[in-house]
Scaffold this active site. Structure first.
Site, PDB file in Angstrom:
ATOM      1  N   THR A  68       0.830  -1.197   0.000  1.00 29.70           N
ATOM      2  CA  THR A  68       0.000   0.000   0.000  1.00 29.70           C
ATOM      3  C   THR A  68       0.868   1.253   0.000  1.00 29.70           C
ATOM      4  OG1 THR A  68      -1.919   1.045   1.064  1.00 29.70           O
ATOM      5  CG2 THR A  68      -0.249   0.115   2.529  1.00 29.70           C
ATOM      6  N   LYS A  72       3.862   1.277  -3.652  1.00 31.26           N
ATOM      7  CA  LYS A  72       3.402   0.495  -4.807  1.00 31.26           C
ATOM      8  C   LYS A  72       4.339   0.618  -6.018  1.00 31.26           C
ATOM      9  CE  LYS A  72      -1.494   0.244  -3.671  1.00 31.26           C
ATOM     10  NZ  LYS A  72      -2.887   0.334  -4.176  1.00 31.26           N
ATOM     11  N   GLY A 132      -5.667  12.442  -8.233  1.00 29.64           N
ATOM     12  CA  GLY A 132      -4.475  11.870  -7.612  1.00 29.64           C
ATOM     13  C   GLY A 132      -3.643  11.115  -8.631  1.00 29.64           C
ATOM     14  N   LYS A 161       1.461  14.870 -19.946  1.00 28.15           N
ATOM     15  CA  LYS A 161       0.479  15.230 -20.969  1.00 28.15           C
ATOM     16  C   LYS A 161      -0.962  15.015 -20.521  1.00 28.15           C
ATOM     17  CE  LYS A 161      -0.552  14.448 -25.861  1.00 28.15           C
ATOM     18  NZ  LYS A 161      -0.217  13.642 -27.082  1.00 28.15           N
ATOM     19  N   LEU A 212     -11.836   5.446  -3.719  1.00 29.50           N
ATOM     20  CA  LEU A 212     -11.091   4.259  -3.313  1.00 29.50           C
ATOM     21  C   LEU A 212     -11.054   4.107  -1.795  1.00 29.50           C
ATOM     22  CD1 LEU A 212     -10.265   4.399  -6.314  1.00 29.50           C
ATOM     23  CD2 LEU A 212      -7.986   3.662  -5.629  1.00 29.50           C
TER      24      LEU A 212
END
Length: 252
Positions: A68, A72, A132, A161, A212
């Site tokens: 976590t 990651k 995020g 981009k 999430l």
């Protein structure tokens, strides 16, 4: 850092993870299945540089890990192999310790997110804003691409981009992007009053808000969407589905 005396050890790698969904989930799972030789523990390390020492300390017991925030992406250089999905995403949330002593990285967030989101999708849900840019956001983007949904990341410091700033989210942007996904930790317990800084005034019944975060079950982000008549979904089912996919990988 915990040391277990059980024959099989699984755990969660992260930082400041006092309470974790994964530990509670797997502890309950082991009890229900009558698995007595296994334990799930938290591996809370201050720096990813401590990972190697952790592995050496537990090398004869470790069978699998979940990963976590904030490791990651940072854990990847410490692994021997990546499966194709994790390689394409560039983020790992599951590690399998093979019988040959190799560490192989996987990403089960993809399975969890796709199967959790899909039932809520309607024909007009063609574009998404991912709030995020951390490790979880990469799995979200990978899933959206597979589902044929265009996306853009929203970042406090946009560099790439496909990234835009929170300040540049106009009414027109909100009208075009009808899926809003919070992949940041903003709004999680104990800071439940916080929420991503987007113009909630332009949310409509056409929008789908996915967070999430699972604690609290209804974040301030989701509450704002609910008040505007939008569809909302938290991250609990996603976590449960990715946990089960991790378990499948560890035992295949």
């Amino acid at each position: 850092m915990e040391v277990s005396k059980k024959n099989k050890v699984y755990g969660l790698l992260g930082r400041d993870i006092g309470y974790s969904f994964s530990r509670g989930y797997f502890t309950e799972k082991f009890e229900k299945l009558g698995i007595e030789d296994s334990e799930y523990v938290n591996f809370d390390i201050p720096s990813i540089e401590d990972f190697s020492a952790l592995i050496k300390k537990q090398q004869f017991q470790l069978h699998g890990m979940n990963v976590t925030i904030p490791y990651k992406q940072e854990v990847i250089p410490f692994l021997d192999k990546l499966d194709n999905t994790a390689k394409k995403i560039g983020a790992v949330n599951t590690i399998k310790f093979t019988k040959k002593g190799l560490l192989k990285g996987y990403n089960t967030d993809v399975v969890g997110f796709e199967n959790s989101l899909t039932p809520f999708l309607k024909k007009h849900h063609k574009r998404a804003l991912i709030l995020g840019t951390g490790g979880a956001s990469k799995a979200i983007a990978f899933s959206l691409k597979r589902l044929g949904i265009q996306y853009r990341f929203v970042s406090r410091s946009p560099l790439k981009k496909k990234e835009i700033s929170y300040e540049s989210i106009t009414q027109k942007v909100m009208e075009r992007y009808t899926i809003l996904i919070n992949s940041s930790p903003v709004g999680t317990f104990p800071n439940v009053h916080l929420m991503p800084q987007i113009p909630y005034i332009w949310i409509t019944k056409q929008h789908l808000l996915f967070d999430l975060i699972y604690n609290p079950s209804e974040t301030s982000f989701l509450k704002e969407g609910k008040m505007k008549g939008a569809s909302i979904k938290n991250g609990l089912q996603m976590l449960e589905l990715q946990a089960e996919e991790s378990w499948r990988i560890w035992n295949q």
